[in-house]
Design a protein around this motif. Structure first.
Motif, mmCIF file in Angstrom:
data_model
loop_
_atom_site.group_PDB
_atom_site.id
_atom_site.type_symbol
_atom_site.label_atom_id
_atom_site.label_comp_id
_atom_site.label_asym_id
_atom_site.label_seq_id
_atom_site.Cartn_x
_atom_site.Cartn_y
_atom_site.Cartn_z
ATOM 1 N N THR A 1 0.830 -1.204 0.000
ATOM 2 C CA THR A 1 0.000 0.000 0.000
ATOM 3 C C THR A 1 0.860 1.248 0.000
ATOM 4 O O THR A 1 2.093 1.182 0.102
ATOM 5 C CB THR A 1 -0.917 0.024 1.236
ATOM 6 O OG1 THR A 1 -0.092 -0.002 2.422
ATOM 7 C CG2 THR A 1 -1.853 -1.173 1.254
ATOM 8 N N GLN B 1 -5.117 -3.701 -4.242
ATOM 9 C CA GLN B 1 -6.006 -4.475 -3.384
ATOM 10 C C GLN B 1 -7.159 -5.056 -4.189
ATOM 11 O O GLN B 1 -7.827 -4.365 -4.950
ATOM 12 C CB GLN B 1 -6.551 -3.593 -2.263
ATOM 13 C CG GLN B 1 -7.423 -4.355 -1.272
ATOM 14 C CD GLN B 1 -7.813 -3.505 -0.088
ATOM 15 O OE1 GLN B 1 -6.969 -3.011 0.635
ATOM 16 N NE2 GLN B 1 -9.113 -3.322 0.091
ATOM 17 N N SER C 1 -9.488 -7.587 -2.565
ATOM 18 C CA SER C 1 -10.627 -7.840 -1.687
ATOM 19 C C SER C 1 -10.289 -7.417 -0.275
ATOM 20 O O SER C 1 -9.119 -7.338 0.116
ATOM 21 C CB SER C 1 -11.007 -9.324 -1.719
ATOM 22 O OG SER C 1 -9.954 -10.119 -1.197
ATOM 23 N N ASP C 2 -11.338 -7.157 0.489
ATOM 24 C CA ASP C 2 -11.205 -6.777 1.893
ATOM 25 C C ASP C 2 -12.405 -7.388 2.606
ATOM 26 O O ASP C 2 -13.537 -6.940 2.428
ATOM 27 C CB ASP C 2 -11.181 -5.259 2.033
ATOM 28 C CG ASP C 2 -10.944 -4.826 3.476
ATOM 29 O OD1 ASP C 2 -10.921 -5.697 4.361
ATOM 30 O OD2 ASP C 2 -10.792 -3.614 3.709
ATOM 31 N N GLU C 3 -12.157 -8.439 3.390
ATOM 32 C CA GLU C 3 -13.253 -9.158 4.022
ATOM 33 C C GLU C 3 -12.848 -9.625 5.399
ATOM 34 O O GLU C 3 -11.666 -9.627 5.754
ATOM 35 C CB GLU C 3 -13.656 -10.366 3.169
ATOM 36 C CG GLU C 3 -12.534 -11.378 2.980
ATOM 37 C CD GLU C 3 -12.924 -12.532 2.076
ATOM 38 O OE1 GLU C 3 -14.056 -12.510 1.571
ATOM 39 O OE2 GLU C 3 -12.095 -13.438 1.893
ATOM 40 N N ARG D 1 -9.622 -9.286 9.906
ATOM 41 C CA ARG D 1 -9.819 -8.787 8.547
ATOM 42 C C ARG D 1 -8.734 -9.336 7.630
ATOM 43 O O ARG D 1 -7.555 -9.353 7.987
ATOM 44 C CB ARG D 1 -9.817 -7.254 8.529
ATOM 45 C CG ARG D 1 -10.215 -6.681 7.173
ATOM 46 C CD ARG D 1 -10.878 -5.346 7.323
ATOM 47 N NE ARG D 1 -12.141 -5.438 8.051
ATOM 48 C CZ ARG D 1 -13.281 -5.838 7.513
ATOM 49 N NH1 ARG D 1 -13.329 -6.210 6.240
ATOM 50 N NH2 ARG D 1 -14.372 -5.881 8.228
ATOM 51 N N LYS D 2 -9.173 -9.794 6.450
ATOM 52 C CA LYS D 2 -8.264 -10.395 5.473
ATOM 53 C C LYS D 2 -8.338 -9.596 4.179
ATOM 54 O O LYS D 2 -9.426 -9.340 3.659
ATOM 55 C CB LYS D 2 -8.640 -11.857 5.212
ATOM 56 C CG LYS D 2 -7.749 -12.544 4.189
ATOM 57 C CD LYS D 2 -8.066 -14.019 4.065
ATOM 58 C CE LYS D 2 -9.415 -14.257 3.432
ATOM 59 N NZ LYS D 2 -9.668 -15.698 3.174
ATOM 60 N N ARG D 3 -7.166 -9.238 3.675
ATOM 61 C CA ARG D 3 -7.100 -8.488 2.429
ATOM 62 C C ARG D 3 -6.205 -9.234 1.439
ATOM 63 O O ARG D 3 -5.161 -9.769 1.813
ATOM 64 C CB ARG D 3 -6.546 -7.082 2.664
ATOM 65 C CG ARG D 3 -7.413 -6.235 3.603
ATOM 66 C CD ARG D 3 -6.867 -4.817 3.748
ATOM 67 N NE ARG D 3 -7.727 -4.013 4.595
ATOM 68 C CZ ARG D 3 -7.537 -3.814 5.893
ATOM 69 N NH1 ARG D 3 -6.497 -4.387 6.493
ATOM 70 N NH2 ARG D 3 -8.363 -3.072 6.594
ATOM 71 N N TYR E 1 -4.210 -9.004 -2.383
ATOM 72 C CA TYR E 1 -3.623 -8.022 -3.284
ATOM 73 C C TYR E 1 -3.120 -8.721 -4.540
ATOM 74 O O TYR E 1 -2.592 -9.845 -4.482
ATOM 75 C CB TYR E 1 -2.446 -7.304 -2.614
ATOM 76 C CG TYR E 1 -2.813 -6.580 -1.336
ATOM 77 C CD1 TYR E 1 -3.137 -5.229 -1.350
ATOM 78 C CD2 TYR E 1 -2.840 -7.253 -0.113
ATOM 79 C CE1 TYR E 1 -3.463 -4.554 -0.176
ATOM 80 C CE2 TYR E 1 -3.171 -6.596 1.059
ATOM 81 C CZ TYR E 1 -3.479 -5.249 1.022
ATOM 82 O OH TYR E 1 -3.817 -4.596 2.177
ATOM 83 N N THR F 1 -2.154 -12.683 0.197
ATOM 84 C CA THR F 1 -3.266 -12.585 1.134
ATOM 85 C C THR F 1 -2.710 -12.241 2.504
ATOM 86 O O THR F 1 -1.828 -12.946 3.022
ATOM 87 C CB THR F 1 -4.047 -13.911 1.198
ATOM 88 O OG1 THR F 1 -4.566 -14.213 -0.108
ATOM 89 C CG2 THR F 1 -5.199 -13.806 2.170
ATOM 90 N N THR G 1 -4.808 -9.417 8.797
ATOM 91 C CA THR G 1 -4.377 -8.375 9.719
ATOM 92 C C THR G 1 -4.755 -8.741 11.148
ATOM 93 O O THR G 1 -5.265 -9.829 11.418
ATOM 94 C CB THR G 1 -5.020 -7.035 9.328
ATOM 95 O OG1 THR G 1 -6.430 -7.103 9.606
ATOM 96 C CG2 THR G 1 -4.829 -6.753 7.838
#
Length: 709
Positions: free
Chosen positions: A268, A276, A278-280, A288-290, A292, A317, A320
């Motif tokens: 980032t 990015q 997805s952000d779920e 929270r899982k993102r 890229y 993946t 966080t």
């Protein structure tokens, strides 16, 4: 002009082309009176210089300038660098480490420090020049180290520089640039040097004085660093067009492919090399899982320890530490205690999803795996166990309303050390255009796995099921991917003595033309054959997949026969037979009794009916002729009674036929005699005799003559 020699403790070469008049000292030298009436030009210390010729004092280099030698001018730092506090050298901007660069246009960050070598890279030669006229070039980055002594000046001292040239026929090196700067690659350079993945241009300036007409005053070098994540340090090469110094203008060009010309991976912020996707909220952790996606070739995995230089993966993946409440998928539900994460539904339950709880299976349904999205219906003639965590197959013994019992348990390979499934089974009648290399594995009564990776999913996990197919799709691990053809077993009542086994709830179908919501299903026709023993399943009529995602096999086996009953045996009792001594005296009479199986059935099952052993019983012969026989088990068609009956019947039939023939002959003869008498009365000859053809076989002619009368 200044002659070569030492002036103020500093060695001055002819290349300086400066005046050494003490009354008018050159730049970098200050005028000092070292003895009355004897002024001298003394060199300024590194980081200082004079503001022009004939100056009497040295001053600090200005903003953005440096001098790294005694008696030197103040030179501007290269692009992307700034002078240190003493102005004795240039360092990267923004306080970064040695030889790091941040693009001012893209914010991409580069670290070229790993290219620093204790020995210079080279020699590099110009392929467009003849061997005799080829110059040799040596380069280094991020350091001027030269442990190999590749470049010596005319005075046998090594030039302190990043690049040097040894002209053809000479040993004296020329400095090609001792001030380093960094630039982005413009589109023209990327095109001319065929740079696909980006990179940067390193510029080395302020080399030796160049005397070529129309050239730059001091030699300089351009190194096109091209990103290639597959190469480590690589080596500098001539540019694609081949000419290192085009036009002889003292500007030198090189191409250097290396992974260190790729920017550092960054997820980032400015200079990010990822975008990015997805952000779920991760259902497995409650964090929270993102994810890229890489948009620029880069090095240094951003989630691993700093300093790693492995190429950045295409997808990253990152889970966080941000706590969240997940939206649980089917087959899972929020944990009732601990972190708010999704946990699989236990066996015997299913459903869940979103904020719902898992529901216990009811009726004749079950789940045998955790995380099942729905409860499955047990197969025919099986019942869900009390905990609904599987189906009760009654130890694979089935009793039907007809009274027939089938024992399939011996066909289960659960207790075998190897080969826990029957297979591989192959098609033998593949239609034109269809795959010929599918393999199938089957077991009955318990779910099993094929050996090794014979039938495994794409993650290399063996598939536990009643039936499995190994496809021709290759996984990323190199094995052929398998698919579940049915993990629920049901047995239908026999039709014409043949059992049909259905294996349902296989993997969802995705074949061309198939319904993607339809699970695969397998049928096995069990054919009774006593002589085959266990037997072996084969593709039905040579073709296993008879419809899209529907499979069929035939299995001829003793255990496909119903378990033997008493009605499957017939009692056979022989005639009563006298036993005499050598003198013909009757000692005793007996008859044998044994049982013969008259219907194919499974006699090996521990549930099978077993008839009594053969036995001999005492008996008494009726009065009449004595029949002496040593065979107590004479077949009925060889018995004396049967033979006598045949003889009597045959004699009776022959007698009837003979009497009929004689009566017929007599009637014909009487008719003929009557005809002869009439003929005589009419005046015919007296010697009328009966024709030979009227001997029995002449009846038709005599009847015809009689009708004509």
């Amino acid at each position: 002009m200044c002659a070569g020699g030492v002036h103020g403790g500093v060695n001055v070469t002819h290349d300086l082309n400066e005046r050494c008049d003490p009354e008018n000292c050159p730049v970098g030298f200050e005028r000092k009176i070292v003895h009355p009436d004897f002024p001298e030009c003394q060199a300024c210390l590194p980081g200082k210089s004079t503001l022009g010729d004939g100056k009497s004092s040295c001053v600090d280099c200005g903003i953005g300038q440096f001098s790294d030698q005694h008696g030197s001018r103040c030179y501007p730092c290269g692009a992307g660098t700034e002078p240190n506090a003493d102005h004795t050298e240039c360092v990267p901007l923004n306080g970064m480490g040695t030889c790091e660069f941040v693009s001012t246009t893209t914010s991409l960050k580069y670290n070229l420090a790993p290219l620093a070598s204790v020995e210079m890279y080279g020699p590099v030669v110009d392929p467009t020049q003849s061997i005799r006229s080829q110059h040799r070039y040596f380069l280094n980055l991020c350091t001027t180290a030269n442990s190999s002594n590749a470049c010596y000046g005319a005075d046998a001292d090594e030039p302190i520089s990043y690049a040097c040239q040894i002209p053809a026929g000479s040993d004296a090196a020329k400095d090609l640039g001792d001030t380093i700067g960094f630039h982005d690659l413009d589109s023209d350079l990327r095109t001319n040097y065929d740079v696909q993945e980006g990179g940067l241009r390193v510029q080395l300036k302020f080399g030796s004085v160049c005397h070529h007409p129309g050239s730059v005053p001091r030699r300089e070098t351009n190194i096109i660093l091209a990103c290639n994540a597959t190469l480590e340090s690589g080596n500098p090469l001539p540019p694609p067009h081949g000419q290192i110094e085009p036009g002889g203008n003292c500007v030198y060009n090189f191409l250097w492919e290396t992974k260190f010309a790729c920017p550092l991976c960054q997820l980032t912020g400015p200079g990010a090399t990822y975008k990015q996707q997805s952000d779920e909220c991760d259902p497995d952790t409650g964090y929270r899982k993102r994810s890229y996606e890489r948009i620029h070739s880069c090095i240094g995995h951003p989630l691993k320890a700093a300093g790693n230089t492995e190429p950045g993966p295409e997808i990253i993946t990152n889970i966080t530490q941000e706590i969240c409440t997940p939206d649980c998928p089917l087959g899972t539900a929020l944990a009732q205690t601990g972190p708010q994460k999704c946990v699989p539904c236990l066996t015997g339950s299913a459903g869940g999803g979103h904020e719902d709880k898992c529901q216990a299976c009811g009726g004749n349904t079950f789940t045998y795996q955790e995380g099942s999205p729905k409860c499955l219906e047990c197969g025919a003639n099986s019942q869900a166990k009390p905990d609904h965590n599987d189906c009760d197959l009654h130890n694979c013994v089935y009793t039907f309303e007809s009274g027939l019992v089938f024992d399939l348990h011996p066909l289960d390979k659960y207790n075998k050390k190897t080969n826990n499934m029957y297979g591989p089974i192959r098609d033998t009648n593949t239609r034109a255009g269809e795959e010929e290399h599918h393999q199938y594995y089957i077991n009955l009564c318990s779910r099993q796995t094929a050996d090794d990776l014979s039938c495994s999913n794409k993650e290399k996990t063996p598939i536990e099921s009643f039936a499995c197919q190994r496809t021709t799709v290759e996984s990323e691990f190199g094995h052929l991917v398998g698919t579940n053809l049915g993990d629920t077993m049901g047995v239908e009542p026999p039709v014409n003595g043949t059992l049909t086994i259905t294996l349902s709830n296989g993997e969802t179908c995705s074949n061309f033309g198939g319904d993607k919501d339809m699970p695969r299903e397998t049928q096995i026709e069990m054919v009774c054959r006593e002589s085959t023993g266990l037997g072996y399943p084969v593709a039905y009529h040579g073709q296993a997949e008879y419809e899209t995602c529907k499979y069929k096999f035939e299995w001829q086996s003793l255990y496909a026969c119903h378990v033997c009953r008493d009605s499957d045996y017939t009692q056979i009792v022989s005639e009563c037979v006298n036993h005499t001594d050598d003198n013909g005296k009757i000692l005793s009479a007996s008859q044998s009794v044994h049982y013969k199986k008259t219907t194919p059935c499974n006699h090996l099952s521990d549930r099978a009916y077993h008839p009594p052993d053969d036995e001999s019983l005492k008996c008494e012969l009726p009065t009449g002729p004595i029949i002496i026989s040593d065979q107590a088990d004479t077949p009925w068609y060889k018995s004396p009674a049967f033979l006598i009956t045949v003889i009597v019947l045959s004699s009776t039939i022959f007698t009837v036929i003979l009497v009929f023939a004689l009566v017929k002959y007599y009637k014909v003869r009487r008719l003929y005699e009557t005809y002869a008498q009439l003929d005589k009365d009419r005046g015919g000859p007296d010697d009328f005799s009966m024709p030979e053809e009227f001997e029995m076989g002449g009846q038709q002619k005599q009847d015809g003559d009689h009708e004509g009368l």
